[in-house]
Design a protein around this motif. Structure first.
Motif, mmCIF file in Angstrom:
data_model
loop_
_atom_site.group_PDB
_atom_site.id
_atom_site.type_symbol
_atom_site.label_atom_id
_atom_site.label_comp_id
_atom_site.label_asym_id
_atom_site.label_seq_id
_atom_site.Cartn_x
_atom_site.Cartn_y
_atom_site.Cartn_z
ATOM 1 N N UNK B 196 0.832 -1.211 0.000
ATOM 2 C CA UNK B 196 0.000 0.000 0.000
ATOM 3 C C UNK B 196 0.864 1.258 0.000
ATOM 4 N N UNK B 197 1.926 1.229 0.822
ATOM 5 C CA UNK B 197 2.814 2.402 0.855
ATOM 6 C C UNK B 197 3.427 2.612 -0.528
ATOM 7 N N UNK B 198 3.840 1.522 -1.170
ATOM 8 C CA UNK B 198 4.435 1.644 -2.506
ATOM 9 C C UNK B 198 3.401 2.139 -3.505
ATOM 10 N N UNK B 199 2.184 1.577 -3.437
ATOM 11 C CA UNK B 199 1.136 1.985 -4.379
ATOM 12 C C UNK B 199 0.787 3.461 -4.225
ATOM 13 N N UNK B 200 0.696 3.913 -2.972
ATOM 14 C CA UNK B 200 0.386 5.337 -2.750
ATOM 15 C C UNK B 200 1.528 6.201 -3.293
ATOM 16 N N UNK B 201 2.763 5.760 -3.054
ATOM 17 C CA UNK B 201 3.926 6.496 -3.576
ATOM 18 C C UNK B 201 3.935 6.529 -5.101
ATOM 19 N N UNK B 202 3.657 5.385 -5.718
ATOM 20 C CA UNK B 202 3.620 5.333 -7.184
ATOM 21 C C UNK B 202 2.502 6.236 -7.707
ATOM 22 N N UNK B 203 1.334 6.183 -7.045
ATOM 23 C CA UNK B 203 0.206 7.003 -7.494
ATOM 24 C C UNK B 203 0.580 8.486 -7.476
ATOM 25 N N UNK B 204 1.234 8.917 -6.391
ATOM 26 C CA UNK B 204 1.644 10.327 -6.314
ATOM 27 C C UNK B 204 2.625 10.659 -7.446
ATOM 28 N N UNK B 205 3.539 9.718 -7.721
ATOM 29 C CA UNK B 205 4.505 9.924 -8.803
ATOM 30 C C UNK B 205 3.827 10.004 -10.155
ATOM 31 N N UNK B 206 2.873 9.104 -10.402
ATOM 32 C CA UNK B 206 2.173 9.091 -11.690
ATOM 33 C C UNK B 206 1.360 10.372 -11.861
ATOM 34 N N UNK B 207 0.682 10.780 -10.779
ATOM 35 C CA UNK B 207 -0.152 11.993 -10.859
ATOM 36 C C UNK B 207 0.713 13.211 -11.175
ATOM 37 N N UNK B 208 1.834 13.342 -10.467
ATOM 38 C CA UNK B 208 2.679 14.527 -10.716
ATOM 39 C C UNK B 208 3.309 14.462 -12.109
ATOM 40 N N UNK B 209 3.731 13.267 -12.534
ATOM 41 C CA UNK B 209 4.319 13.154 -13.874
ATOM 42 C C UNK B 209 3.276 13.435 -14.963
ATOM 43 N N UNK B 210 2.041 12.958 -14.746
ATOM 44 C CA UNK B 210 0.975 13.216 -15.721
ATOM 45 C C UNK B 210 0.725 14.710 -15.851
ATOM 46 N N UNK B 211 0.700 15.387 -14.716
ATOM 47 C CA UNK B 211 0.492 16.844 -14.752
ATOM 48 C C UNK B 211 1.642 17.533 -15.483
ATOM 49 N N UNK B 212 2.859 17.110 -15.210
ATOM 50 C CA UNK B 212 4.034 17.705 -15.881
ATOM 51 C C UNK B 212 3.947 17.505 -17.391
ATOM 52 N N UNK B 213 3.496 16.308 -17.804
ATOM 53 C CA UNK B 213 3.392 16.025 -19.242
ATOM 54 C C UNK B 213 2.295 16.873 -19.878
ATOM 55 N N UNK B 214 1.126 16.885 -19.235
ATOM 56 C CA UNK B 214 -0.018 17.621 -19.807
ATOM 57 C C UNK B 214 0.298 19.116 -19.903
ATOM 58 N N UNK B 215 0.969 19.648 -18.900
ATOM 59 C CA UNK B 215 1.278 21.089 -18.895
ATOM 60 C C UNK B 215 2.518 21.428 -19.720
ATOM 61 N N UNK B 216 3.155 20.417 -20.274
ATOM 62 C CA UNK B 216 4.300 20.669 -21.162
ATOM 63 C C UNK B 216 5.612 20.907 -20.445
ATOM 64 N N UNK B 217 5.648 20.639 -19.140
ATOM 65 C CA UNK B 217 6.904 20.807 -18.392
ATOM 66 C C UNK B 217 7.859 19.666 -18.747
ATOM 67 N N UNK B 218 7.298 18.476 -18.840
ATOM 68 C CA UNK B 218 8.078 17.292 -19.199
ATOM 69 C C UNK B 218 7.977 17.092 -20.716
ATOM 70 N N UNK B 219 9.122 17.201 -21.423
ATOM 71 C CA UNK B 219 9.080 17.123 -22.889
ATOM 72 C C UNK B 219 10.020 16.070 -23.457
ATOM 73 N N UNK B 220 10.597 15.254 -22.606
ATOM 74 C CA UNK B 220 11.621 14.322 -23.104
ATOM 75 C C UNK B 220 11.059 13.323 -24.116
ATOM 76 N N UNK B 221 9.738 13.058 -24.041
ATOM 77 C CA UNK B 221 9.160 12.093 -24.984
ATOM 78 C C UNK B 221 9.212 12.611 -26.426
ATOM 79 N N UNK B 222 9.445 13.917 -26.599
ATOM 80 C CA UNK B 222 9.532 14.476 -27.954
ATOM 81 C C UNK B 222 10.900 14.232 -28.590
ATOM 82 N N UNK B 223 11.861 13.806 -27.805
ATOM 83 C CA UNK B 223 13.189 13.530 -28.339
ATOM 84 C C UNK B 223 13.965 14.790 -28.658
ATOM 85 N N UNK B 224 15.027 14.612 -29.453
ATOM 86 C CA UNK B 224 15.864 15.755 -29.826
ATOM 87 C C UNK B 224 15.232 16.527 -30.982
#
Lengths: 247, 227
Positions: B196-224
């Motif tokens: 449960x502790x791991x799942x809650x931690x992963x969920x927080x990580x996924x939520x923050x990463x999803x927000x970063x991707x949607x808002x365009x902060x995280x762009x590494x998936x676009x490559x060079x």
């Protein structure tokens, strides 16, 4: 010819003879399955051409397997069967009278854009399809994880720490509930790096490590069991289906 | 065009899917299901892309006679055989209208006698390496490693008849000391807490990463830029 090369030719001859004899006795498909299993297990000795053969065959076969399954299970019914049903009615008659859905052009166009990745000049346009995939994953996962892995797990952890049953106080269940509740809190404390792990907070983090180690040990035990059960399955195939020694 | 359009697509798609979750009415109602289906279809195109790339790489290897090039021919032969059997439904009792993986078809035979043995043997092979790696990694040098080792040992022993045979003598109020019972308790209590502790931690990580991707902060998936 040196000794090593001679030995490899002798081994090849033995494998070929055994393969032919096995086909005659047990049939082609069972023989192929058995020899491929042995080829993979030959890696336990060292990397060798028989293992490489099986490994390369696995790569090609699995890529084609998933492509074929994707085509018939997803593309035909969900794309062509909805975009223009008469196009696939010859293969899937049940789709013949479905209404056409022009909106299915969206995944078709995005899919074709994705294939542009194979072109060196127009490869950049595949990013549009990739952006759709990434956006969909992000949008769906944000809500899904928030609901099922965050809120639901917290909800499941908030329970009574003093358990009673028909005969009164239930010590075993109370201890279990306290360990679950405390374990989750301590595990989360360990994952929290914005505050230094010192004092009471550090004690919580150290307890969290113990809980996590038990979890990793349990996961490890289960993984080993799963691998061993696969090994048993392979042995049953070799000694039962192939050699007929297990009945 | 090369970077802005993908960022806009990600922003719109991600935002619409989040809004759809909170507004279950038209035009958002079933957008989640629709986009999931689009996702599955594009994933099949990704399989085709992967297959095309596999063929390209191995043909190049064969034509340039690189090291181990004959094995590339094996890959291509296996690929062609399974693809032909699957796409054209060769030997399918129901013909082209039959289910692709129906029993009796060549595709199903190839799955059972080539794909399954290879996949199962590959994973079974890991049993040996996991065993030897764990011996080296988990030698009980620290308290944490000892705890991990004991938990793994109890789970392994508790899931075999040997575990019950070994501790079957504990009966009555001592029954909880039987290894299968201990294994069940570990799975249901401390393991559950850790998961449960791991799942809650992963969920927080996924939520923050999803927000970063949607808002365009995280762009590494676009490559060079020169990709």
């Amino acid at each position: 010819m040196n000794a090593g090369k001679l030995l490899s030719y002798i081994i090849l001859a033995i494998v070929v003879i055994a393969f032919v004899v096995s086909i005659a006795l047990k049939g082609f498909l069972v023989t192929v399955g058995a020899f491929l299993t042995l080829f993979i297990f030959s890696f336990l000795y060292k990397d060798n051409p028989y293992y490489k053969f099986a490994e390369h065959l696995f790569v090609g076969a699995s890529a084609a397997y998933w492509m074929s399954m994707g085509f018939w299970k997803t593309m035909v019914p969900n794309l062509f069967g909805k975009l223009y049903p008469p196009m696939v009615a010859w293969a899937v008659p049940a789709l013949k009278n479905n209404p056409a859905q022009p909106l299915m052009l969206i995944p078709l166009v995005l899919g074709i854009l994705l294939l542009m990745r194979l072109s060196s000049k127009a490869g950049w346009i595949s990013r549009w399809a990739l952006a759709f995939i990434v956006g969909t994953t992000a949008g769906l996962n944000l809500v899904r994880y928030l609901r099922s892995d965050f809120i639901q797990q917290i909800n499941n952890t908030v329970f009574s720490l003093y358990v009673t049953n028909a005969s009164g106080f239930d010590l075993g269940a109370t201890i279990s509930n306290v360990i679950i509740f405390g374990g989750v809190i301590c595990g989360l404390i360990y994952f929290f790096f914005s505050k230094e792990h010192k004092g009471a907070f550090g004690a919580g983090a150290r307890t969290g490590i113990i809980v996590l180690m038990i979890t990793f040990g349990a996961s490890f035990g289960y993984t080993v069991m799963a691998r061993i059960s696969l090994l048993v399955g392979r042995m049953q195939f070799l000694f039962g289906d192939w050699l007929g020694m297990i009945r | 065009m090369r970077r802005t359009v993908p960022l806009v697509i990600t922003l719109i798609v991600g935002t619409v899917l989040i809004v759809a979750e909170f507004v279950p009415h038209k035009p958002f109602g079933n957008l989640g299901d629709k986009f999931s289906m689009y996702f599955d279809i594009i994933a099949v195109f990704a399989f085709i892309l992967g297959g095309g790339n596999l063929v390209r790489v191995h043909i190049t290897k064969i034509s340039r006679k690189k090291a181990d090039w004959p094995f590339s021919a094996v890959t291509l032969a296996g690929f062609a055989l399974v693809l032909a059997a699957g796409l054209f439904k060769i030997g399918n009792p129901g013909g082209i209208r039959g289910d692709v993986a129906v029993v009796g078809s060549l595709f199903n035979d190839l799955y059972i006698f080539i794909f399954t043995p290879l996949q199962a043997s590959m994973f079974a092979l890991l049993a040996f390496y996991v065993g030897s790696a764990s011996y080296r990694a988990f030698r009980a040098k620290t308290v944490e490693a000892t705890i991990l080792l004991v938990a793994a040992f109890v789970i392994l022993l508790g899931r075999t008849p040997f575990g019950l045979w070994l501790t079957g003598g504990f009966t009555g109020s001592w029954e909880f000391l039987q290894v299968p019972n201990l294994a069940n308790w570990i799975m249901d209590v401390p393991n559950l807490a850790g998961q449960r502790a791991i799942m809650i931690g992963i969920a927080l990580g996924v939520i923050s990463m999803s927000l970063r991707i949607i808002l365009g902060v995280e762009r590494t998936y676009l490559g060079q830029d020169n990709d």
